[in-house]
Design a protein around this motif. Structure first.
Motif, PDB file in Angstrom:
ATOM      1  N   SER A 132       0.815  -1.218   0.000  1.00 42.95           N
ATOM      2  CA  SER A 132       0.000   0.000   0.000  1.00 42.95           C
ATOM      3  C   SER A 132       0.848   1.268   0.000  1.00 42.95           C
ATOM      4  CB  SER A 132      -0.915   0.009   1.225  1.00 42.95           C
ATOM      5  OG  SER A 132      -0.121   0.020   2.407  1.00 42.95           O
ATOM      6  N   GLY A 133       2.173   1.143   0.093  1.00 38.11           N
ATOM      7  CA  GLY A 133       3.041   2.301   0.225  1.00 38.11           C
ATOM      8  C   GLY A 133       3.760   2.723  -1.032  1.00 38.11           C
ATOM      9  N   VAL A 134       3.272   2.327  -2.197  1.00 37.84           N
ATOM     10  CA  VAL A 134       3.929   2.658  -3.457  1.00 37.84           C
ATOM     11  C   VAL A 134       2.974   3.451  -4.345  1.00 37.84           C
ATOM     12  CG1 VAL A 134       5.505   0.680  -3.371  1.00 37.84           C
ATOM     13  CG2 VAL A 134       3.277   0.418  -4.453  1.00 37.84           C
ATOM     14  N   VAL A 135       3.496   4.007  -5.439  1.00 36.24           N
ATOM     15  CA  VAL A 135       2.638   4.759  -6.359  1.00 36.24           C
ATOM     16  C   VAL A 135       1.538   3.837  -6.883  1.00 36.24           C
ATOM     17  CG1 VAL A 135       4.442   6.424  -7.000  1.00 36.24           C
ATOM     18  CG2 VAL A 135       4.123   4.355  -8.379  1.00 36.24           C
ATOM     19  N   PRO A 136       0.380   4.412  -7.260  1.00 37.97           N
ATOM     20  CA  PRO A 136      -0.768   3.588  -7.660  1.00 37.97           C
ATOM     21  C   PRO A 136      -0.472   2.561  -8.756  1.00 37.97           C
ATOM     22  CG  PRO A 136      -1.454   5.863  -7.373  1.00 37.97           C
ATOM     23  CD  PRO A 136       0.051   5.849  -7.247  1.00 37.97           C
ATOM     24  N   GLY A 137       0.292   2.919  -9.766  1.00 32.82           N
ATOM     25  CA  GLY A 137       0.582   1.974 -10.848  1.00 32.82           C
ATOM     26  C   GLY A 137       1.407   0.788 -10.393  1.00 32.82           C
ATOM     27  N   PHE A 138       2.379   1.020  -9.505  1.00 30.45           N
ATOM     28  CA  PHE A 138       3.198  -0.073  -8.988  1.00 30.45           C
ATOM     29  C   PHE A 138       2.345  -0.978  -8.091  1.00 30.45           C
ATOM     30  CE2 PHE A 138       6.677  -2.118  -6.642  1.00 30.45           C
ATOM     31  CZ  PHE A 138       7.615  -2.311  -7.633  1.00 30.45           C
ATOM     32  N   ARG A 139       1.453  -0.370  -7.315  1.00 34.24           N
ATOM     33  CA  ARG A 139       0.533  -1.137  -6.471  1.00 34.24           C
ATOM     34  C   ARG A 139      -0.328  -2.065  -7.327  1.00 34.24           C
ATOM     35  NH1 ARG A 139      -4.296  -0.508  -5.773  1.00 34.24           N
ATOM     36  NH2 ARG A 139      -5.462  -1.480  -4.127  1.00 34.24           N
ATOM     37  N   THR A 150       6.658 -13.159 -11.988  1.00 33.71           N
ATOM     38  CA  THR A 150       7.428 -12.118 -12.652  1.00 33.71           C
ATOM     39  C   THR A 150       6.413 -11.276 -13.413  1.00 33.71           C
ATOM     40  OG1 THR A 150       9.354 -13.557 -12.850  1.00 33.71           O
ATOM     41  CG2 THR A 150       9.270 -11.642 -14.309  1.00 33.71           C
ATOM     42  N   VAL A 151       6.490  -9.953 -13.227  1.00 32.37           N
ATOM     43  CA  VAL A 151       5.443  -9.049 -13.700  1.00 32.37           C
ATOM     44  C   VAL A 151       6.070  -7.882 -14.462  1.00 32.37           C
ATOM     45  CG1 VAL A 151       3.511  -7.572 -12.957  1.00 32.37           C
ATOM     46  CG2 VAL A 151       4.062  -9.649 -11.666  1.00 32.37           C
ATOM     47  N   GLY A 152       5.385  -7.442 -15.518  1.00 32.16           N
ATOM     48  CA  GLY A 152       5.734  -6.216 -16.220  1.00 32.16           C
ATOM     49  C   GLY A 152       4.622  -5.217 -16.026  1.00 32.16           C
ATOM     50  N   VAL A 153       4.966  -3.934 -15.924  1.00 22.64           N
ATOM     51  CA  VAL A 153       3.953  -2.889 -15.779  1.00 22.64           C
ATOM     52  C   VAL A 153       4.438  -1.623 -16.461  1.00 22.64           C
ATOM     53  CG1 VAL A 153       4.791  -2.193 -13.481  1.00 22.64           C
ATOM     54  CG2 VAL A 153       2.451  -1.619 -14.145  1.00 22.64           C
ATOM     55  N   ILE A 155       3.374   2.448 -16.627  1.00 21.25           N
ATOM     56  CA  ILE A 155       2.624   3.347 -15.750  1.00 21.25           C
ATOM     57  C   ILE A 155       2.677   4.771 -16.306  1.00 21.25           C
ATOM     58  CG2 ILE A 155       2.462   4.270 -13.402  1.00 21.25           C
ATOM     59  CD1 ILE A 155       4.052   1.764 -12.460  1.00 21.25           C
ATOM     60  N   PRO A 156       1.499   5.354 -16.632  1.00 20.87           N
ATOM     61  CA  PRO A 156       1.498   6.744 -17.073  1.00 20.87           C
ATOM     62  C   PRO A 156       1.803   7.670 -15.893  1.00 20.87           C
ATOM     63  CG  PRO A 156      -0.748   6.019 -16.756  1.00 20.87           C
ATOM     64  CD  PRO A 156       0.140   4.812 -16.525  1.00 20.87           C
ATOM     65  N   SER A 157       2.117   8.881 -16.207  1.00 20.58           N
ATOM     66  CA  SER A 157       2.456   9.869 -15.186  1.00 20.58           C
ATOM     67  C   SER A 157       1.392   9.974 -14.095  1.00 20.58           C
ATOM     68  CB  SER A 157       2.662  11.234 -15.848  1.00 20.58           C
ATOM     69  OG  SER A 157       3.025  12.200 -14.912  1.00 20.58           O
ATOM     70  N   ALA A 158       0.120   9.926 -14.469  1.00 20.58           N
ATOM     71  CA  ALA A 158      -0.969  10.083 -13.495  1.00 20.58           C
ATOM     72  C   ALA A 158      -0.947   9.009 -12.413  1.00 20.58           C
ATOM     73  CB  ALA A 158      -2.325  10.066 -14.206  1.00 20.58           C
ATOM     74  N   ASP A 159      -0.493   7.794 -12.727  1.00 19.78           N
ATOM     75  CA  ASP A 159      -0.403   6.697 -11.750  1.00 19.78           C
ATOM     76  C   ASP A 159       1.013   6.523 -11.211  1.00 19.78           C
ATOM     77  OD1 ASP A 159      -3.067   5.991 -11.775  1.00 19.78           O
ATOM     78  OD2 ASP A 159      -2.804   4.171 -12.969  1.00 19.78           O
ATOM     79  N   GLY A 160       1.914   7.424 -11.602  1.00 20.25           N
ATOM     80  CA  GLY A 160       3.303   7.351 -11.167  1.00 20.25           C
ATOM     81  C   GLY A 160       3.705   8.624 -10.440  1.00 20.25           C
ATOM     82  N   TYR A 161       4.325   9.535 -11.185  1.00 21.16           N
ATOM     83  CA  TYR A 161       4.826  10.798 -10.615  1.00 21.16           C
ATOM     84  C   TYR A 161       4.310  11.973 -11.427  1.00 21.16           C
ATOM     85  CZ  TYR A 161       7.883   7.627  -8.199  1.00 21.16           C
ATOM     86  OH  TYR A 161       8.349   6.612  -7.415  1.00 21.16           O
ATOM     87  N   PRO A 162       3.059  12.401 -11.206  1.00 20.41           N
ATOM     88  CA  PRO A 162       2.504  13.508 -11.995  1.00 20.41           C
ATOM     89  C   PRO A 162       3.335  14.792 -11.905  1.00 20.41           C
ATOM     90  CG  PRO A 162       0.831  12.569 -10.536  1.00 20.41           C
ATOM     91  CD  PRO A 162       2.122  11.879 -10.236  1.00 20.41           C
ATOM     92  N   GLN A 163       3.974  15.044 -10.757  1.00 17.95           N
ATOM     93  CA  GLN A 163       4.807  16.234 -10.583  1.00 17.95           C
ATOM     94  C   GLN A 163       6.290  15.926 -10.785  1.00 17.95           C
ATOM     95  OE1 GLN A 163       1.920  15.967  -8.385  1.00 17.95           O
ATOM     96  NE2 GLN A 163       1.161  17.370  -9.934  1.00 17.95           N
ATOM     97  N   GLY A 164       6.613  14.710 -11.197  1.00 19.65           N
ATOM     98  CA  GLY A 164       8.002  14.309 -11.339  1.00 19.65           C
ATOM     99  C   GLY A 164       8.566  13.837 -10.008  1.00 19.65           C
ATOM    100  N   SER A 165       9.776  13.327 -10.035  1.00 18.84           N
ATOM    101  CA  SER A 165      10.422  12.841  -8.816  1.00 18.84           C
ATOM    102  C   SER A 165      11.301  13.938  -8.224  1.00 18.84           C
ATOM    103  CB  SER A 165      11.263  11.600  -9.114  1.00 18.84           C
ATOM    104  OG  SER A 165      12.305  11.922 -10.020  1.00 18.84           O
ATOM    105  N   GLY A 166      11.540  13.844  -6.941  1.00 25.67           N
ATOM    106  CA  GLY A 166      12.352  14.833  -6.246  1.00 25.67           C
ATOM    107  C   GLY A 166      13.782  14.896  -6.739  1.00 25.67           C
ATOM    108  N   ASP A 167      14.307  13.771  -7.247  1.00 24.57           N
ATOM    109  CA  ASP A 167      15.705  13.753  -7.684  1.00 24.57           C
ATOM    110  C   ASP A 167      15.875  14.110  -9.160  1.00 24.57           C
ATOM    111  OD1 ASP A 167      14.859  11.501  -9.033  1.00 24.57           O
ATOM    112  OD2 ASP A 167      16.340  10.150  -8.154  1.00 24.57           O
TER     113      ASP A 167
END
Length: 187
Positions: A132-139, A150-153, A155-167
């Motif tokens: 429950s502690g990850v971005v929606p797409g990874f969840r 073994t899984v592939g996914v 993830i669009p920005s909306a389910d990942g990092y809409p504002q980008g990552s801090g780094d």
């Protein structure tokens, strides 16, 4: 450790002390202590191909028995408008729920640049965190899967990092792509 900084909500000190183990459900015994990069020279057949709104992504299962990373090839820029998940190889263990703490080998690739931004496979050791502690797409790639899968996914920005990552490794609007193997769960 970028995934913890990028994807996970802050974990309590006790969660950091958890060891990599899985519930014993009669499934195949898995090595829950190591991850390996894609074997050199691997050129196996794609297991899954995703045509994005731009670009294409292909996934191929490598040496799954040794917890080797699935091979991810992208034509960049790769973008999707909705999260898509594919079980590349079905496991036989317990099912991951929102309440599970998972032990996972994973690799994250930025669809815009084609560069890996985080990889437990490259570090050689799995990560453990609450589903429950990850971005929606990874969840979405975790919950409902079985240990050993073994899984592939993608993830669009909306389910990942809409504002980008801090780094700065993921910018607003970037699609992210993960190949992962679920090694164990608690809870």
């Amino acid at each position: 450790m970028k995934l913890k900084a990028l994807v996970l909500v802050p974990l309590a000190v006790s969660a950091l002390a958890l060891t990599a183990c899985s519930s014993d459900d009669g499934g195949d015994a898995l090595d829950t202590t190591s991850c390996a990069p894609v074997p050199q020279g691997f050129s196996g057949q794609p297991t899954w191909t995703v045509d994005g709104t731009s670009g294409k992504a292909t996934f191929a299962v490598t040496d799954d028995a040794k917890n080797a990373a699935p091979k991810i090839d992208l034509s960049t820029p790769f973008k999707v408008d909705q999260t898509q998940v594919k079980t590349l190889k079905q496991g036989s263990g317990a099912e991951v729920t929102d309440a599970s703490t998972v032990t996972v080998c994973y690799e994250g690739v930025n669809g815009t640049t084609g560069k890996t931004f985080d990889s437990a496979y490259d570090r050689g050791a799995p990560e453990q965190f609450p589903a429950s502690g990850v971005v929606p797409g990874f969840r979405k790639a975790l919950v409902g899967q079985k240990v050993g899968s073994t899984v592939g996914v993608v993830i669009p920005s909306a389910d990942g990092y809409p504002q980008g990552s801090g780094d700065g490794s993921i910018n607003p609007g970037d699609t992210i792509v993960f190949g992962l193997k679920i090694l164990g769960i608690e809870g």
